[in-house]
Design a protein around this motif. Structure first.
Motif, short mmCIF file in Angstrom:
data_model
loop_
_atom_site.label_atom_id
_atom_site.label_comp_id
_atom_site.label_asym_id
_atom_site.label_seq_id
_atom_site.Cartn_x
_atom_site.Cartn_y
_atom_site.Cartn_z
N UNK A 117 35.76 38.40 8.16
CA UNK A 117 35.64 39.30 7.05
C UNK A 117 37.10 40.56 7.36
N UNK A 118 38.02 40.12 8.44
CA UNK A 118 39.48 40.81 8.50
C UNK A 118 40.34 39.72 8.03
N UNK A 119 40.39 38.55 7.47
CA UNK A 119 41.70 37.59 6.82
C UNK A 119 41.74 36.23 7.72
N UNK A 120 40.76 36.21 9.31
CA UNK A 120 41.52 35.69 10.13
C UNK A 120 40.83 34.15 9.87
N UNK A 121 41.72 33.02 9.47
CA UNK A 121 41.75 31.72 8.97
C UNK A 121 40.53 30.99 9.66
N UNK A 122 39.46 30.66 9.79
CA UNK A 122 38.56 30.38 10.11
C UNK A 122 38.11 28.08 10.25
N UNK A 123 37.79 27.56 10.63
CA UNK A 123 38.00 26.09 10.61
C UNK A 123 36.23 25.81 11.48
N UNK A 124 35.77 24.25 10.57
CA UNK A 124 34.66 23.74 11.23
C UNK A 124 35.51 22.30 11.18
N UNK A 125 35.60 21.78 11.99
CA UNK A 125 36.39 20.15 12.79
C UNK A 125 34.99 19.39 13.19
N UNK A 126 34.90 18.53 12.37
CA UNK A 126 34.28 17.18 13.23
C UNK A 126 35.12 15.80 13.71
N UNK A 127 35.01 15.32 14.57
CA UNK A 127 35.93 13.77 14.65
C UNK A 127 35.32 13.08 14.50
N UNK A 128 35.32 11.96 13.76
CA UNK A 128 35.53 10.88 13.35
C UNK A 128 35.45 9.58 13.90
N UNK A 129 33.92 9.06 14.15
CA UNK A 129 34.05 7.81 15.17
C UNK A 129 34.80 6.80 15.04
N UNK A 130 36.07 6.96 13.93
CA UNK A 130 36.83 5.79 13.37
C UNK A 130 38.22 5.84 14.33
N UNK A 131 38.92 4.44 13.92
CA UNK A 131 40.36 4.62 14.40
C UNK A 131 40.59 6.01 14.23
#
Length: 152
Positions: A117-131
């Motif tokens: 709500x305050x404009x903070x840029x949030x992220x969901x991130x997931x590591x991939x099992x690949x090289x």
């Protein structure tokens, strides 16, 4: 010596609004709060694992920040729908409106961005099992998956 980040803090303009967003919308368990001091704390990844602290401040004291929440790869497959079903607009790294998430080849990881709500840029991130493939830069997730299938 350092094995992770235990806590981070954000300044917010309306603690109740932010409390609703982080606890009810994003689902973070409330850990502790002191209304008289204008703060609220949330567990991330379970009690005692990591913590987010919110502090109510005047609008002039709130500078937009960015941080990422680690999510499982399985949850990432549904992250956009999950967020948008809660009324949260999402975007990919390039904010190019193609409706597809990108993979950072050097990690490799896939992510989705959204604002609080305050404009903070949030992220969901997931590591991939690949090289890792840093030479690819950033590629759409579907393209990354196609490349992985060809190398198997």
């Amino acid at each position: 010596m350092i094995t992770g980040i235990f806590e981070t803090h954000l300044n917010v303009t309306d603690l109740e609004r932010s409390h609703h967003f982080y606890e009810t919308v994003l689902g973070l368990p409330h850990a502790y709060g002191q209304k008289e001091r204008g703060n609220s704390f949330y567990w991330i990844g379970g009690k005692g694992n990591a913590m987010l602290g919110l502090w109510q401040k005047e609008p002039s004291e709130v500078q937009r920040q960015h941080f990422a929440f680690h999510v499982s790869l399985e949850d990432m497959k549904h992250a956009v729908a999950h967020l948008e079903n809660k009324g949260i607009k999402t975007q990919n790294f390039l904010n190019d409106d193609i409706g597809e998430l990108y993979v950072f080849g050097w990690m490799p990881a896939v992510s989705v961005y959204f604002n609080d709500p305050d404009g903070h840029l949030l992220e969901f991130i997931a590591m991939l099992p690949d090289e890792a493939k840093p030479e690819l830069g950033m590629v759409p997730w579907s393209q990354w998956e196609e490349m992985q299938e060809k190398t198997v």
